[in-house]
Write a protein that holds these residues in place. Sequence first.
Motif, PDB file in Angstrom:
ATOM      1  N   LEU A 170       0.491  -1.236  -0.149  1.00  0.00           N
ATOM      2  CA  LEU A 170      -0.407  -0.255   0.062  1.00  0.00           C
ATOM      3  C   LEU A 170       0.896   1.160   0.286  1.00  0.00           C
ATOM      4  CD1 LEU A 170      -2.741  -0.861   3.298  1.00  0.00           C
ATOM      5  CD2 LEU A 170      -3.722  -0.558  -0.254  1.00  0.00           C
ATOM      6  N   LEU A 171       1.779   1.398   0.960  1.00  0.00           N
ATOM      7  CA  LEU A 171       2.769   2.594   0.945  1.00  0.00           C
ATOM      8  C   LEU A 171       3.574   2.122   0.039  1.00  0.00           C
ATOM      9  CD1 LEU A 171       3.513   2.327   4.593  1.00  0.00           C
ATOM     10  CD2 LEU A 171       2.043   3.470   3.663  1.00  0.00           C
ATOM     11  N   GLY A 172       4.251   1.189  -1.285  1.00  0.00           N
ATOM     12  CA  GLY A 172       4.496   1.222  -1.973  1.00  0.00           C
ATOM     13  C   GLY A 172       3.849   2.323  -3.234  1.00  0.00           C
ATOM     14  N   ARG A 173       2.841   2.267  -2.758  1.00  0.00           N
ATOM     15  CA  ARG A 173       1.667   2.894  -4.035  1.00  0.00           C
ATOM     16  C   ARG A 173       1.485   4.691  -3.646  1.00  0.00           C
ATOM     17  NH1 ARG A 173      -3.185  -0.508  -3.299  1.00  0.00           N
ATOM     18  NH2 ARG A 173      -4.380   1.312  -4.800  1.00  0.00           N
ATOM     19  N   LEU A 174       2.237   5.001  -2.976  1.00  0.00           N
ATOM     20  CA  LEU A 174       1.996   5.868  -2.888  1.00  0.00           C
ATOM     21  C   LEU A 174       2.380   7.751  -4.023  1.00  0.00           C
ATOM     22  CD1 LEU A 174       3.654   6.469   1.247  1.00  0.00           C
ATOM     23  CD2 LEU A 174       1.134   6.971   0.121  1.00  0.00           C
ATOM     24  N   PRO A 175       1.504   8.159  -4.004  1.00  0.00           N
ATOM     25  CA  PRO A 175       1.904   9.203  -5.378  1.00  0.00           C
ATOM     26  C   PRO A 175       3.437  10.167  -5.023  1.00  0.00           C
ATOM     27  CG  PRO A 175      -0.204   9.971  -4.241  1.00  0.00           C
ATOM     28  CD  PRO A 175       0.937   8.742  -3.307  1.00  0.00           C
ATOM     29  N   GLU A 176       4.339  10.302  -6.037  1.00  0.00           N
ATOM     30  CA  GLU A 176       5.394  11.283  -5.685  1.00  0.00           C
ATOM     31  C   GLU A 176       5.313  12.090  -6.354  1.00  0.00           C
ATOM     32  OE1 GLU A 176       8.891   8.728  -7.530  1.00  0.00           O
ATOM     33  OE2 GLU A 176       8.288   7.133  -6.163  1.00  0.00           O
ATOM     34  N   GLY A 177       5.703  13.332  -5.000  1.00  0.00           N
ATOM     35  CA  GLY A 177       6.245  14.441  -5.884  1.00  0.00           C
ATOM     36  C   GLY A 177       5.248  15.444  -6.028  1.00  0.00           C
ATOM     37  N   GLU A 178       4.151  15.133  -5.228  1.00  0.00           N
ATOM     38  CA  GLU A 178       2.961  15.681  -4.680  1.00  0.00           C
ATOM     39  C   GLU A 178       3.498  16.172  -3.766  1.00  0.00           C
ATOM     40  OE1 GLU A 178      -0.976  13.828  -4.810  1.00  0.00           O
ATOM     41  OE2 GLU A 178      -0.547  13.631  -6.756  1.00  0.00           O
ATOM     42  N   THR A 179       2.114  17.635  -3.279  1.00  0.00           N
ATOM     43  CA  THR A 179       2.022  18.316  -2.210  1.00  0.00           C
ATOM     44  C   THR A 179       1.717  17.932  -0.655  1.00  0.00           C
ATOM     45  OG1 THR A 179       2.352  20.894  -3.011  1.00  0.00           O
ATOM     46  CG2 THR A 179       1.478  20.554  -0.780  1.00  0.00           C
ATOM     47  N   ALA A 180       2.237  17.221   0.254  1.00  0.00           N
ATOM     48  CA  ALA A 180       2.088  16.948   1.267  1.00  0.00           C
ATOM     49  C   ALA A 180       0.480  17.606   2.062  1.00  0.00           C
ATOM     50  CB  ALA A 180       3.082  16.504   2.487  1.00  0.00           C
ATOM     51  N   PRO A 181      -0.480  15.943   2.148  1.00  0.00           N
ATOM     52  CA  PRO A 181      -1.684  16.492   2.411  1.00  0.00           C
ATOM     53  C   PRO A 181      -1.859  16.710   4.186  1.00  0.00           C
ATOM     54  CG  PRO A 181      -1.607  14.650   1.820  1.00  0.00           C
ATOM     55  CD  PRO A 181      -0.852  14.951   1.657  1.00  0.00           C
ATOM     56  N   THR A 182      -2.613  17.971   4.037  1.00  0.00           N
ATOM     57  CA  THR A 182      -2.145  18.489   5.486  1.00  0.00           C
ATOM     58  C   THR A 182      -3.337  17.904   6.343  1.00  0.00           C
ATOM     59  OG1 THR A 182      -3.334  20.643   5.086  1.00  0.00           O
ATOM     60  CG2 THR A 182      -1.201  20.351   5.259  1.00  0.00           C
ATOM     61  N   ALA A 183      -3.313  17.735   7.727  1.00  0.00           N
ATOM     62  CA  ALA A 183      -4.696  16.970   8.766  1.00  0.00           C
ATOM     63  C   ALA A 183      -4.463  17.252  10.158  1.00  0.00           C
ATOM     64  CB  ALA A 183      -4.741  15.129   8.570  1.00  0.00           C
ATOM     65  N   LEU A 184      -5.776  17.256  10.582  1.00  0.00           N
ATOM     66  CA  LEU A 184      -5.644  17.992  12.162  1.00  0.00           C
ATOM     67  C   LEU A 184      -6.045  16.567  12.930  1.00  0.00           C
ATOM     68  CD1 LEU A 184      -5.478  19.511  14.432  1.00  0.00           C
ATOM     69  CD2 LEU A 184      -7.738  20.266  13.888  1.00  0.00           C
ATOM     70  N   PHE A 185      -5.738  15.789  13.748  1.00  0.00           N
ATOM     71  CA  PHE A 185      -6.793  14.833  14.312  1.00  0.00           C
ATOM     72  C   PHE A 185      -7.211  15.238  15.737  1.00  0.00           C
ATOM     73  CE2 PHE A 185      -5.401  10.480  16.979  1.00  0.00           C
ATOM     74  CZ  PHE A 185      -6.679  10.033  16.846  1.00  0.00           C
ATOM     75  N   LEU A 186      -8.572  15.011  16.493  1.00  0.00           N
ATOM     76  CA  LEU A 186      -8.811  15.177  17.604  1.00  0.00           C
ATOM     77  C   LEU A 186      -9.821  13.979  17.838  1.00  0.00           C
ATOM     78  CD1 LEU A 186     -11.603  17.679  16.207  1.00  0.00           C
ATOM     79  CD2 LEU A 186      -9.131  17.910  17.640  1.00  0.00           C
ATOM     80  N   ARG A 187      -9.553  13.620  19.170  1.00  0.00           N
ATOM     81  CA  ARG A 187     -10.125  12.297  20.164  1.00  0.00           C
ATOM     82  C   ARG A 187     -11.619  13.301  20.863  1.00  0.00           C
ATOM     83  NH1 ARG A 187      -6.577   9.259  23.818  1.00  0.00           N
ATOM     84  NH2 ARG A 187      -5.568  11.087  24.729  1.00  0.00           N
ATOM     85  N   ALA A 188     -12.771  12.978  20.760  1.00  0.00           N
ATOM     86  CA  ALA A 188     -13.569  13.036  21.253  1.00  0.00           C
ATOM     87  C   ALA A 188     -14.221  12.632  22.660  1.00  0.00           C
ATOM     88  CB  ALA A 188     -14.948  13.629  20.503  1.00  0.00           C
ATOM     89  N   PHE A 189     -14.458  13.006  23.382  1.00  0.00           N
ATOM     90  CA  PHE A 189     -14.446  12.752  24.512  1.00  0.00           C
ATOM     91  C   PHE A 189     -16.113  12.813  25.411  1.00  0.00           C
ATOM     92  CE2 PHE A 189     -10.050  12.258  25.372  1.00  0.00           C
ATOM     93  CZ  PHE A 189      -9.953  11.404  25.341  1.00  0.00           C
ATOM     94  N   SER A 190     -16.463  12.171  26.475  1.00  0.00           N
ATOM     95  CA  SER A 190     -18.002  13.056  26.542  1.00  0.00           C
ATOM     96  C   SER A 190     -17.511  14.132  27.315  1.00  0.00           C
ATOM     97  CB  SER A 190     -18.720  11.859  27.880  1.00  0.00           C
ATOM     98  OG  SER A 190     -17.564  11.478  28.511  1.00  0.00           O
ATOM     99  N   SER A 191     -16.889  13.989  27.505  1.00  0.00           N
ATOM    100  CA  SER A 191     -16.341  15.173  28.805  1.00  0.00           C
ATOM    101  C   SER A 191     -15.584  16.063  28.035  1.00  0.00           C
ATOM    102  CB  SER A 191     -14.907  14.886  29.715  1.00  0.00           C
ATOM    103  OG  SER A 191     -13.497  14.467  29.145  1.00  0.00           O
ATOM    104  N   GLY A 192     -14.906  16.524  26.860  1.00  0.00           N
ATOM    105  CA  GLY A 192     -13.955  17.425  25.649  1.00  0.00           C
ATOM    106  C   GLY A 192     -13.388  16.765  24.764  1.00  0.00           C
ATOM    107  N   VAL A 193     -12.505  17.755  23.866  1.00  0.00           N
ATOM    108  CA  VAL A 193     -12.430  17.268  22.435  1.00  0.00           C
ATOM    109  C   VAL A 193     -10.572  17.274  22.924  1.00  0.00           C
ATOM    110  CG1 VAL A 193     -11.688  17.398  20.061  1.00  0.00           C
ATOM    111  CG2 VAL A 193     -14.362  17.402  21.801  1.00  0.00           C
ATOM    112  N   LYS A 194      -9.672  16.938  22.400  1.00  0.00           N
ATOM    113  CA  LYS A 194      -8.636  16.594  22.401  1.00  0.00           C
ATOM    114  C   LYS A 194      -7.251  16.659  21.201  1.00  0.00           C
ATOM    115  CE  LYS A 194      -7.595  15.253  27.373  1.00  0.00           C
ATOM    116  NZ  LYS A 194      -7.855  14.533  28.344  1.00  0.00           N
ATOM    117  N   VAL A 195      -6.748  17.273  21.166  1.00  0.00           N
ATOM    118  CA  VAL A 195      -5.766  17.231  19.966  1.00  0.00           C
ATOM    119  C   VAL A 195      -5.012  15.828  20.162  1.00  0.00           C
ATOM    120  CG1 VAL A 195      -4.125  18.507  18.796  1.00  0.00           C
ATOM    121  CG2 VAL A 195      -6.387  19.507  19.214  1.00  0.00           C
TER     122      VAL A 195
END
Length: 315
Positions: A170-195
């Motif tokens: 799967l990783l061997g099929r990664l496109p080359e020469g493209e700008t890296a996509p940007t991402a934000l990851f969040l974990r949501a709890f019943s009491s709040g959200v964390k990055v």
Amino acid sequence: MKQRLVLPLMLVLLLSAMSAYAQESGTAIELKDFAGRAVTLSAQPQRVAALSASIAEAWLEAGGILTGATEDAFEQLALGGEVQVIGTIKEPNAEALLSLAPDLVLITDDIASHASLLETLDAVGIASYAVSLDTLEDYIRAMTDFTRLTGREDLYEQNVTAVQQETGQLLGRLPEGETAPTALFLRAFSSGVKVKARDHVVCDILEDAGASNVAAGNPALEELSLEAIVAADPEYIFVVTMGSDEEKALAAFDSMLASNPAWGMLSAVQEGRVYVLPRELFHYKPNARWAEAYEYLLAILYPDVYAAPENHEAN
């Protein structure tokens, strides 16, 4: 003050005798666990307790048998009536655990209550192995030791070698020469959200996939500043719900972030690139499904290269 478990003398003697018998009745195997501890174990332990669902699953994938497991394992896995509940992952019940007279206890290497439990296990001569399953490399290492204990090299080939090869393809099929996509990851709890910027399955896969986690090295984002999120304007936002109540976790996410007008300014929101990730792959550890977890995120980040998964957009 840390509380210590006081055991009746007869129970201590019984457990010590059973542990000694287990060590003498099998071929000794010397391992080093994820906490760097030298551990001597008998081959093919028969009475094993696991203090998390993911560890329990990995042990079963290695052909092991479970005597006890924490509550989260019963929520995730189809465990039979012969497996006993030994508390929760955060608060394992030492008395219930010891009553099972285990010959091996599998613990995590990053929960304080598990570390303190080691003192009790050491006191009665019960073997323990601390393990982490946060990355594919962790899983490979753990399964190397687990299948060595169970003697099931065939399951290593099936659940590790094959998964490792598929992930590499799967990783061997990664496109080359493209700008890296940007991402934000969040974990949501019943009491709040964390990055999360690191130390999570999602963070590790994003890094291997060539994506840029906008929270890495950004203290304002790690403190969940909506202003900082808007400034970073990630192309993709990934959310994993934590705890047993997904609806309450999503309600907290909506209350803290999604209902704010500034949230609607984000390009990821406007263009439908906010994803609630499936818990079975990203809340629990993927274990034998690591390749599936990689493919799921790769299909979102690079839809022209990988087949797109079912959409799990947040409301």
